[in-house]
Design a protein around this motif. Structure first.
Motif, PDB file in Angstrom:
ATOM      1  N   SER A   1       0.826  -1.203   0.000  1.00 14.53           N
ATOM      2  CA  SER A   1       0.000   0.000   0.000  1.00 14.53           C
ATOM      3  C   SER A   1       0.865   1.260   0.000  1.00 14.53           C
ATOM      4  N   ARG A   2       1.950   1.231   0.760  1.00 13.18           N
ATOM      5  CA  ARG A   2       2.850   2.389   0.764  1.00 13.18           C
ATOM      6  C   ARG A   2       3.506   2.582  -0.594  1.00 13.18           C
ATOM      7  N   VAL A   3       3.896   1.475  -1.223  1.00 16.52           N
ATOM      8  CA  VAL A   3       4.631   1.558  -2.482  1.00 16.52           C
ATOM      9  C   VAL A   3       3.717   1.922  -3.648  1.00 16.52           C
ATOM     10  N   THR A   4       2.442   1.553  -3.572  1.00 18.42           N
ATOM     11  CA  THR A   4       1.519   1.800  -4.692  1.00 18.42           C
ATOM     12  C   THR A   4       0.529   2.917  -4.366  1.00 18.42           C
TER      13      THR A   4
ATOM     14  N   ASP B   1       0.017   4.945  -1.757  1.00 16.65           N
ATOM     15  CA  ASP B   1       0.492   6.212  -1.203  1.00 16.65           C
ATOM     16  C   ASP B   1       1.277   7.015  -2.232  1.00 16.65           C
ATOM     17  N   ILE B   2       2.105   6.359  -3.021  1.00 17.92           N
ATOM     18  CA  ILE B   2       2.855   7.089  -4.041  1.00 17.92           C
ATOM     19  C   ILE B   2       1.913   7.628  -5.110  1.00 17.92           C
ATOM     20  N   ASP B   3       0.910   6.838  -5.485  1.00 17.77           N
ATOM     21  CA  ASP B   3      -0.081   7.334  -6.451  1.00 17.77           C
ATOM     22  C   ASP B   3      -0.828   8.547  -5.899  1.00 17.77           C
ATOM     23  N   ASN B   4      -1.125   8.514  -4.617  1.00  7.49           N
ATOM     24  CA  ASN B   4      -1.821   9.654  -4.007  1.00  7.49           C
ATOM     25  C   ASN B   4      -0.931  10.892  -3.981  1.00  7.49           C
ATOM     26  N   VAL B   5       0.354  10.705  -3.716  1.00  7.45           N
ATOM     27  CA  VAL B   5       1.296  11.833  -3.771  1.00  7.45           C
ATOM     28  C   VAL B   5       1.346  12.406  -5.182  1.00  7.45           C
ATOM     29  N   SER B   6       1.393  11.528  -6.182  1.00  7.13           N
ATOM     30  CA  SER B   6       1.421  11.978  -7.575  1.00  7.13           C
ATOM     31  C   SER B   6       0.170  12.784  -7.913  1.00  7.13           C
ATOM     32  N   GLN B   7      -0.976  12.273  -7.522  1.00  6.47           N
ATOM     33  CA  GLN B   7      -2.237  12.969  -7.811  1.00  6.47           C
ATOM     34  C   GLN B   7      -2.298  14.311  -7.103  1.00  6.47           C
ATOM     35  N   THR B   8      -1.805  14.360  -5.880  1.00  6.41           N
ATOM     36  CA  THR B   8      -1.818  15.611  -5.128  1.00  6.41           C
ATOM     37  C   THR B   8      -0.936  16.660  -5.787  1.00  6.41           C
ATOM     38  N   LEU B   9       0.281  16.274  -6.141  1.00  6.92           N
ATOM     39  CA  LEU B   9       1.188  17.216  -6.802  1.00  6.92           C
ATOM     40  C   LEU B   9       0.596  17.696  -8.122  1.00  6.92           C
ATOM     41  N   GLN B  10       0.006  16.766  -8.865  1.00  2.32           N
ATOM     42  CA  GLN B  10      -0.535  17.104 -10.175  1.00  2.32           C
ATOM     43  C   GLN B  10      -1.676  18.114 -10.063  1.00  2.32           C
ATOM     44  N   GLN B  11      -2.541  17.922  -9.074  1.00  3.22           N
ATOM     45  CA  GLN B  11      -3.737  18.744  -8.989  1.00  3.22           C
ATOM     46  C   GLN B  11      -3.532  20.039  -8.216  1.00  3.22           C
ATOM     47  N   THR B  12      -2.524  20.091  -7.377  1.00  2.68           N
ATOM     48  CA  THR B  12      -2.380  21.268  -6.516  1.00  2.68           C
ATOM     49  C   THR B  12      -1.291  22.236  -6.955  1.00  2.68           C
ATOM     50  N   MET B  13      -0.204  21.721  -7.520  1.00  4.65           N
ATOM     51  CA  MET B  13       0.926  22.615  -7.804  1.00  4.65           C
ATOM     52  C   MET B  13       0.545  23.738  -8.750  1.00  4.65           C
ATOM     53  N   SER B  14      -0.065  23.376  -9.880  1.00  2.82           N
ATOM     54  CA  SER B  14      -0.438  24.388 -10.864  1.00  2.82           C
ATOM     55  C   SER B  14      -1.458  25.365 -10.290  1.00  2.82           C
ATOM     56  N   GLN B  15      -2.471  24.825  -9.600  1.00  5.52           N
ATOM     57  CA  GLN B  15      -3.515  25.699  -9.067  1.00  5.52           C
ATOM     58  C   GLN B  15      -2.990  26.591  -7.947  1.00  5.52           C
ATOM     59  N   LEU B  16      -2.134  26.031  -7.091  1.00  2.54           N
ATOM     60  CA  LEU B  16      -1.570  26.850  -6.027  1.00  2.54           C
ATOM     61  C   LEU B  16      -0.728  27.988  -6.591  1.00  2.54           C
ATOM     62  N   LEU B  17       0.117  27.645  -7.549  1.00  2.00           N
ATOM     63  CA  LEU B  17       0.981  28.657  -8.145  1.00  2.00           C
ATOM     64  C   LEU B  17       0.158  29.742  -8.827  1.00  2.00           C
ATOM     65  N   THR B  18      -0.765  29.330  -9.669  1.00  2.00           N
ATOM     66  CA  THR B  18      -1.605  30.295 -10.379  1.00  2.00           C
ATOM     67  C   THR B  18      -2.451  31.111  -9.414  1.00  2.00           C
ATOM     68  N   SER B  19      -2.978  30.450  -8.381  1.00  2.00           N
ATOM     69  CA  SER B  19      -3.836  31.143  -7.421  1.00  2.00           C
ATOM     70  C   SER B  19      -3.067  32.224  -6.667  1.00  2.00           C
ATOM     71  N   LEU B  20      -1.863  31.904  -6.215  1.00  2.00           N
ATOM     72  CA  LEU B  20      -1.074  32.887  -5.465  1.00  2.00           C
ATOM     73  C   LEU B  20      -0.700  34.080  -6.342  1.00  2.00           C
ATOM     74  N   LEU B  21      -0.264  33.801  -7.577  1.00  2.00           N
ATOM     75  CA  LEU B  21       0.077  34.896  -8.481  1.00  2.00           C
ATOM     76  C   LEU B  21      -1.155  35.720  -8.828  1.00  2.00           C
TER      77      LEU B  21
ATOM     78  N   GLY C   1      -2.394  14.128   0.526  1.00  2.00           N
ATOM     79  CA  GLY C   1      -1.127  13.851  -0.148  1.00  2.00           C
ATOM     80  C   GLY C   1       0.053  13.876   0.799  1.00  2.00           C
ATOM     81  N   VAL C   2       0.061  14.842   1.729  1.00  2.00           N
ATOM     82  CA  VAL C   2       1.167  14.927   2.683  1.00  2.00           C
ATOM     83  C   VAL C   2       1.128  13.745   3.647  1.00  2.00           C
ATOM     84  N   ALA C   3      -0.075  13.303   4.018  1.00  5.07           N
ATOM     85  CA  ALA C   3      -0.179  12.120   4.877  1.00  5.07           C
ATOM     86  C   ALA C   3       0.411  10.898   4.177  1.00  5.07           C
ATOM     87  N   SER C   4       0.131  10.752   2.879  1.00  2.00           N
ATOM     88  CA  SER C   4       0.728   9.646   2.127  1.00  2.00           C
ATOM     89  C   SER C   4       2.236   9.823   2.003  1.00  2.00           C
ATOM     90  N   ALA C   5       2.677  11.063   1.787  1.00  2.00           N
ATOM     91  CA  ALA C   5       4.113  11.321   1.692  1.00  2.00           C
ATOM     92  C   ALA C   5       4.820  10.940   2.985  1.00  2.00           C
TER      93      ALA C   5
END
Length: 672
Positions: free
Chosen positions: A196-199, A201-221, A381-385
């Motif tokens: 579960s950790r290897v599959t 949790d890592i998939d959840n981290v990937s999904q979190t980064l994918q969905q939040t990074m762009s929106q967070l960056l754009t939102s702050l700017l 995502g951070v909990a999975s990380a």
């Protein structure tokens, strides 16, 4: 060889538990571990993006350009609104007078509000809407919004590459880490939890980064850019809009504080449930045979209920953020609309400025609401990380020596020198054990369950590290060798067979990937694999499923023996290797092994004593020490522990101290 008596206990069982060892699926019932704090884990996750600095810089530039263009858009539309409104009002005014005269006429008529509004407007009395200028402005607005979309697409494309590269490295690091972890670590981890950790949790981290990074960056700017434009248009209204920031921060912080623990529990319970399911499916036949289905189903229901409660609590609490932020945004919108209307009426702002400001207020509150609504995804995502980082931080096996010493020869001489080992510090297992296995000799190890037989060969392979003493292979301390070099000299066949999804040819060649077709066939013929493979429709191209369900248990064992033989080791370790082979095949395999043991040292762990009668040396172990050693005939003549084991196995009755005489008679009959 030391015969010093010791106080020992049987080897420690794997901590994962078994179907009937500590109750059904006991290994899955782990406590929820205390999570690390949110921000340190987030920073550590962000540091994994460091190798992508160049791409992230490009993303930042694209995001900045896109935000600037999107911020300019409402301003253009506000000017377009002013053009239309000015044209409508100008058309209603008498032609031939100036704006100042129109304002004075309105004041003379007592309409001060209209006069104030007219003084702010850019009107020409008698002239309507300038559609040419309006069209140009609208075209520019369309161009800006199209350009904004293009930059957003480019930003998302590059960011996706950044995230996938980062997750690729994370998976690789986890895979490398698993290969550096000692066997002791896996003994204490249920397989489903680790998977579960290897599959998951890592998939959840990937999904979190994918969905939040762009929106967070754009939102702050966007917040920064919109706030700047709001202050340019109206500092008063901008200050009103700023009230939402501290409110948003307070709400988000309070909700995040309560939901983070629940997200950690959610993913921990996910791993626990996976461990339960993996164990249930693996032991499905035993569950059916022993009628333990109700207990297994109840255990599933209990763990599923725990996961439901944690997931529901985490999602419910974090879900409060979105409606709360929407409510705050609506209050802000009402305040801006009311104050803006008053300022238009008093002539301190134009209608287009108010319209633009309303759009900016929405652009301002939407990023804040979006960021707040992403809090649950971020926490998940951070909990999975955290769970992945716990795996990456696990204590590794001792590193290979910096200057490894390879064996000068491949004779296969193994020597134990005063070896001591224990799984748990307070539970001794092997104490001061010494023995020598000469090249080409077969050393059989027998004894009751838990005597330390398998532990002995695990120590040769360095699956565990010694507490004291040393083991040498061809005169070289195994700790002075690289594990890869050490294990390249050793072939091993376990009682529990392992085959992977692939053809029979590929499973045999696993022992030596560089083997030719002739060598594979020779190994198969020597171990009598060829005999049953020829009866299969696809022969050596027969595909074996991951569980090996389309071949019998004995055939699977023969395949693993062929794999070991193909590796051409100088040292063979056979741990109950013939336990799943029928009697006739066992005789054939014994003949094959006798021929292949030439110039090879063999350690044979056996309960079936008929398989070791020809061994050069038989070691009888009990409680971690060697209580007897010698050949088959010598040990029978000594009438000690081996004699009792042999008599018990072949006489059909247990031999005790009171009936040793009858046992001796039966053994004599067997020997005769």
């Amino acid at each position: 060889m030391s015969d010093r008596p010791m106080t020992t206990t049987p080897p420690r069982p794997p901590a994962g538990g078994g179907l009937f060892g500590r109750g059904p699926f006991a290994g899955a019932g782990m406590l929820v571990e205390k999570s690390m704090s949110f921000w340190p884990s987030t920073r550590r996750l962000m540091r994994r993006l460091a190798p992508e600095r160049a791409r992230i810089t490009v993303v930042l530039v694209l995001a900045l350009i896109g935000v600037v263009l999107s911020v300019i858009g409402p301003r253009l539309l506000g000017w377009a609104t002013d053009m239309i409104f000015d044209g409508v009002i100008g058309k209603q005014l008498p032609s031939g007078i100036t704006k100042e005269q129109a304002v004075a006429a309105a004041r003379a008529a007592g309409d001060d509000s209209f006069a104030d509004m007219l003084s702010r407007m850019d009107v020409v009395p008698g002239r309507g809407v300038d559609f040419g200028a309006l069209g140009t402005l609208v075209v520019w607005a369309v161009v800006l919004y199209v350009a904004t979309s293009v930059f957003a697409w480019l930003q998302g494309y590059i960011l996706n590459d950044v995230v996938q590269r980062t997750v690729y490295r994370l998976r690789s690091d986890v895979e490398d880490k698993l290969n550096r972890l000692p066997l002791r670590f896996f003994d204490g981890q249920p397989r489903g939890e680790l998977l579960s950790r290897v599959t998951n949790d890592i998939d959840n981290v990937s999904q979190t980064l994918q969905q939040t990074m762009s929106q967070l960056l754009t939102s702050l700017l966007t917040v920064i850019g919109v706030l700047a434009m709001m202050f340019v248009i109206s500092p008063l209204l901008a200050l009103i809009a700023l009230v939402t920031i501290p409110l948003s921060m307070v709400v988000t912080k309070q909700v995040a504080k309560r939901s983070q623990k629940l997200f950690v529990a959610q993913w921990t319970h996910t791993g626990t449930l996976n461990a339960h399911i993996e164990e249930a499916f693996t032991g499905h036949e035993l569950v059916k045979v022993f009628g333990r289905r109700p207990e297994v189903e109840q255990a599933f229901q209990d763990r599923n209920e725990e996961l439901f409660k944690a997931s529901f609590g985490a999602q419910f609490i974090s879900g409060i953020i979105m409606p709360t932020m929407t409510f705050i945004g609506n209050l802000n919108y009402v305040a801006i609309a009311v104050v803006g209307s008053i300022r238009v009426a008093t002539g301190t702002m134009s209608l287009g400025d108010v319209q633009a400001f309303v759009q900016y207020s929405q652009q301002f509150t939407q990023p804040l609401t979006r960021v707040a609504s992403m809090a649950n995804l971020l926490q998940s995502g951070v909990a999975s990380a955290e769970r992945v980082f716990e795996l990456l931080d696990a204590e590794e096996q001792e590193p290979d020596p910096a200057d490894p010493v390879p064996p000068a020869s491949r004779r296969g001489r193994v020597e134990f020198e005063h070896v001591s080992f224990r799984y748990e510090p307070e539970q001794p297992l092997i104490e001061d054990l010494s023995l020598v296995a000469e090249p080409g000799h077969t050393v059989a190890i027998v004894g009751p369950t838990g005597a330390g037989k398998t532990t002995l060969v695990n120590l040769i392979l360095r699956f565990y590290e010694l507490d004291s003493g040393r083991i040498t292979l061809d005169g070289v301390d195994v700790t002075a060798m690289r594990r890869e070099d050490l294990r390249s000299h050793i072939g091993m066949v376990l009682q529990d067979t392992w085959l992977f999804g692939g053809t029979i040819r590929e499973n045999i060649a696993y022992g030596n990937p560089r083997a030719t077709e002739e060598e594979i066939l020779a190994a198969a013929q020597a171990t009598f694999v060829d005999r049953f493979v020829r009866t299969l429709p696809d022969g050596y191209d027969t595909v074996i499923d991951e569980e090996g369900g389309n071949v019998s248990a004995g055939e699977k064992q023969l395949l693993t023996i062929a794999r070991a033989f193909l590796s051409d080791p100088s040292l063979l370790i056979l741990d109950e290797a013939t336990s799943s082979v029928d009697t006739r095949t066992e005789v054939l395999v014994q003949h094959a092994m006798a021929a292949l043991r030439s110039d090879r040292t063999s350690f044979v762990i056996a309960h079936r004593l008929s398989t070791i009668r020809d061994a050069d040396l038989i070691l009888v172990m009990d409680a971690g020490r060697i209580v007897e050693h010698g050949t088959h005939d010598e040990l029978l003549a000594a009438q000690g522990a081996y004699h009792r084991l042999y008599a018990a196995q072949f006489s059909g009755a247990l031999v005790t101290d009171d009936d040793e005489v009858s046992g001796e008679e039966e053994v004599a009959g067997v020997r005769g």
